[in-house]
Design an enzyme around this catalytic site. Structure first.
Site, PDB file in Angstrom:
ATOM      1  N   GLU A 351      21.551  46.854  59.696  1.00 49.64           N
ATOM      2  CA  GLU A 351      21.354  45.462  59.270  1.00 49.64           C
ATOM      3  C   GLU A 351      22.653  44.666  59.473  1.00 49.64           C
ATOM      4  O   GLU A 351      22.622  43.449  59.634  1.00 49.64           O
ATOM      5  CB  GLU A 351      20.906  45.388  57.806  1.00 49.64           C
ATOM      6  CG  GLU A 351      20.381  44.009  57.435  1.00 49.64           C
ATOM      7  CD  GLU A 351      19.672  43.978  56.089  1.00 49.64           C
ATOM      8  OE1 GLU A 351      20.357  43.955  55.051  1.00 49.64           O
ATOM      9  OE2 GLU A 351      18.430  43.977  56.075  1.00 49.64           O
ATOM     10  N   HIS A 382      15.351  72.198  61.560  1.00 49.48           N
ATOM     11  CA  HIS A 382      13.966  72.670  61.751  1.00 49.48           C
ATOM     12  C   HIS A 382      13.038  71.505  62.068  1.00 49.48           C
ATOM     13  O   HIS A 382      11.828  71.607  61.935  1.00 49.48           O
ATOM     14  CB  HIS A 382      13.497  73.388  60.481  1.00 49.48           C
ATOM     15  CG  HIS A 382      14.378  74.527  60.078  1.00 49.48           C
ATOM     16  ND1 HIS A 382      14.316  75.763  60.681  1.00 49.48           N
ATOM     17  CD2 HIS A 382      15.389  74.583  59.185  1.00 49.48           C
ATOM     18  CE1 HIS A 382      15.249  76.543  60.149  1.00 49.48           C
ATOM     19  NE2 HIS A 382      15.912  75.857  59.234  1.00 49.48           N
ATOM     20  N   LYS A 511       9.117  38.033  57.281  1.00 53.46           N
ATOM     21  CA  LYS A 511       8.663  37.712  55.919  1.00 53.46           C
ATOM     22  C   LYS A 511       7.760  36.476  55.940  1.00 53.46           C
ATOM     23  O   LYS A 511       6.734  36.413  55.272  1.00 53.46           O
ATOM     24  CB  LYS A 511       9.871  37.450  55.023  1.00 53.46           C
ATOM     25  CG  LYS A 511      10.752  38.671  54.788  1.00 53.46           C
ATOM     26  CD  LYS A 511      11.971  38.266  53.955  1.00 53.46           C
ATOM     27  CE  LYS A 511      12.928  39.419  53.779  1.00 53.46           C
ATOM     28  NZ  LYS A 511      14.166  39.033  53.048  1.00 53.46           N
TER      29      LYS A 511
HETATM   30  O1  F6P Z   1      15.127  41.523  54.065  1.00 50.42           O
HETATM   31  C1  F6P Z   1      16.382  42.096  54.086  1.00 50.42           C
HETATM   32  C2  F6P Z   1      17.031  41.866  52.744  1.00 50.42           C
HETATM   33  O2  F6P Z   1      17.356  40.514  52.571  1.00 50.42           O
HETATM   34  C3  F6P Z   1      18.262  42.739  52.594  1.00 50.42           C
HETATM   35  O3  F6P Z   1      19.406  42.188  53.205  1.00 50.42           O
HETATM   36  C4  F6P Z   1      18.358  42.834  51.106  1.00 50.42           C
HETATM   37  O4  F6P Z   1      19.193  43.895  50.691  1.00 50.42           O
HETATM   38  C5  F6P Z   1      16.895  43.045  50.726  1.00 50.42           C
HETATM   39  O5  F6P Z   1      16.169  42.253  51.674  1.00 50.42           O
HETATM   40  C6  F6P Z   1      16.538  42.685  49.309  1.00 50.42           C
HETATM   41  O6  F6P Z   1      16.894  41.348  49.088  1.00 50.42           O
HETATM   42  P1  F6P Z   1      17.020  40.842  47.550  1.00 50.42           P
HETATM   43  O7  F6P Z   1      18.103  41.678  46.906  1.00 50.42           O
HETATM   44  O8  F6P Z   1      17.381  39.392  47.673  1.00 50.42           O
HETATM   45  O9  F6P Z   1      15.710  41.063  46.880  1.00 50.42           O
END
Ligand code: F6P
Length: 543
Positions: A351, A382, A511
């Protein structure tokens, strides 16, 4: 001009083409002292990087590349709170979160005061829970704490509490992360509303995975708790950078722990996101972890590049990726307590560096982050070691192991203790044997059984580079050192590649599209807007 056209990069290219790229790793071990020259130790961490396809000349050319890229300046910019996350106009101060009140050069005093204030607030809550003084709605002490979070709000605490599983804890820790509800339903079927406390951990406080799991947890509590104020004040804590959204959700201020936007999600276990770790090992243990990481930070900020562990590891992987064209990296811990370490590093590394646009917004003309994955080493032997030994892919491997199993009695003890110690020895033997065979290939076959391997199907090419990291034991301190090492190694690579490791724009679109797709699953007519594959899939679900 991209870094690949720079003088230092082209010198490495020439070095590679002039033979360094073709030399088999086993020939480098003709030097009987190679391992001593290419090993380094810092406190309770030892790195053997001799099984990489490098010579002293390779290293000096890599260090010249680092100098050309102004790596020392970037390191001091990182550590002193400069805006190193330019697309979000923020510093990245996970190092300040673990400076333990020690004056961090360049970081404002009020920032350090805020950090300490939140750790103190966390300490009070942790002590109250661990001592049994935090009571549920029916007056019973809390026995089970469930962290609801995902990504950086889950993986760090999950990995560390699992790694420290042999440390006795007065409360049971559980983790819910996945949006599908599996973990939630399993857990809630076994837990008791009277004695369960939830931590709603989310930096943004907008992550649908976490918020949907939290709603399900709240519904479960409401089966037994009529009064919502009681429910929220005695069975929920919140950890976020958004006190406004935590209050809107209903969390009382006393139950809110804060951190800040200059702590990246995947760099946040040093902050209040690390509360499950403190619940598991106590605040003293948590602070030991911070101190381990801080020790690495001081090393990173002061050691000359040729003696700087994160710099060496980062530069060697630049050589592997950009000159030897190795695009896969395996994380292989030889201790099942480190089961979640690969997953943690997957987020930390991919990431951070899974990017193809540089700081100037231009598409890069070279490879950046490799595919990184891993598994507990003995089990992986394995599972996918066949590919490592006889596949067509070049793979870099990081072997990680504890020298001592302080959770296995080292004195004479019972037969069981003998057999457990024997098992640790077997794990170490396998760890060292595997990196040896990956390096030597057929040359590792003992003369006495060479005939048995006289077949094209039993040829071992070898020449797979690896690092071996030995930790004295698995402890809060050594885990802090190890994670900080990989954080800084990742930063070193980002500086050479001229990319920003601290943003993650690539996760936003998925998202958003998921929201549209969810709406179409609820109202199939909306699926007409999608491609035929998505339409068909939605229609099948809708049926
Ligand atoms: O979608 C990736 C992300 O934004 C990560 O960088 C982050 O750790 C995770 O989702 C959770 O985000 P949050 O802590 O804002 O819920």
């Amino acid at each position: 001009m991209g870094v690949q056209h720079s003088q230092a990069w082209m010198a490495l290219q020439k070095h590679c083409q002039d033979g360094a790229g073709q030399q088999h790793l086993k020939t480098l071990f003709a030097d009987a002292h190679r391992a001593e020259h290419f090993s380094i130790e810092l406190d309770e961490l030892f790195l053997d990087y001799s099984k990489n396809r490098i010579t002293e000349e390779t290293l000096s050319l890599l260090i010249a590349l680092a100098e050309q890229q102004a790596l020392p300046d970037w390191i001091s910019r990182l550590l002193t709170g400069d805006v190193v996350n330019d697309t979000e106009a923020r510093p990245a101060l996970h190092t300040a979160a673990r400076a333990e009140g020690e004056d961090v050069q360049g970081v404002a005093a009020e920032v350090q005061a805020d950090i300490e204030l939140q750790l103190q607030k966390m300490a009070k809550i942790v002590d109250k829970i661990r001592s049994g003084h935090w009571r549920g709605f029916s007056g019973k002490p809390i026995t089970d704490v469930v962290n609801i979070g995902v990504g950086g709000s889950d993986l760090g605490p999950l990995m560390v509490t699992h790694a420290l599983q042999t440390i006795e804890s007065p409360v049971n820790l559980h983790f819910i992360s996945s949006i599908d509800g599996t973990q939630t339903s399993n857990l809630l079927n076994h837990l008791n509303q009277e004695t369960t406390l939830f931590i709603l951990a989310s930096k943004s406080f907008t992550t649908i995975d976490t918020l949907s799991n939290a709603e399900t947890a709240k519904d479960w509590l409401e089966e037994k708790i009529a009064d919502s104020q009681t429910l929220l004040s005695q069975h929920f804590l919140g950890v976020s950078t958004r006190p406004d959204l935590m209050s809107e959700w209903g969390l009382p201020e006393d139950n809110q722990l804060l951190f800040w936007d200059w702590i990246g999600g995947r760099y946040s276990m040093w902050s209040t996101i690390g509360m499950p770790i403190a619940l598991k090992v106590g605040m003293d243990g948590f602070r030991e972890m911070l101190q381990g990481a801080h020790l690495l930070d001081k090393h990173f900020g002061s050691a000359p590049m040729s003696q700087n562990i994160p710099v060496l590891m980062g530069l060697i992987d630049i050589w592997n990726i950009n000159f030897l064209d190795i695009q896969a990296k395996a994380i292989l811990p030889y201790d099942a307590r480190l089961k979640y370490l690969p997953a943690y590093f997957e987020q930390l590394v991919m990431e951070s560096n899974g990017k193809s646009v540089n700081r100037a917004g231009e598409r890069v003309g070279y490879k950046t982050c490799p595919i990184l994955w891993g598994e507990v080493g003995p089990n992986a032997q394995h599972a996918f070691y066949q590919l490592l030994h006889q596949g067509t892919q070049s793979v870099m491997c990081d072997f990680i192991a504890p020298v001592e199993r302080d959770d296995f009695k080292t004195d004479a003890g019972t037969e069981k203790d003998h057999s457990l110690r024997y098992q640790h020895q077997l794990a170490m033997a396998n760890c060292f044997a595997q990196s040896r065979v990956l390096m030597l290939g057929d040359a590792a076959i003992p003369e006495s059984i060479k005939a048995k391997f006289d077949s094209p199907f039993k040829h071992y090419p070898g020449n797979q580079p690896s690092n071996t990291i030995l930790l004295k034991t698995i402890s809060p301190k050594t885990l802090g050192m190890l994670v900080a090492l990989y954080e800084h190694k990742t930063f070193v690579e980002a500086v050479i590649w001229e990319i920003n490791p601290f943003d993650q724009w690539g996760v936003e679109l998925g998202k958003l599209i998921a929201k549209e797709t969810h709406a179409a699953i609820k109202d199939v007519a909306l699926s007409e807007a999608f491609d035929s594959s998505t339409q068909n899939l939605i229609k099948r679900i809708a049926k």
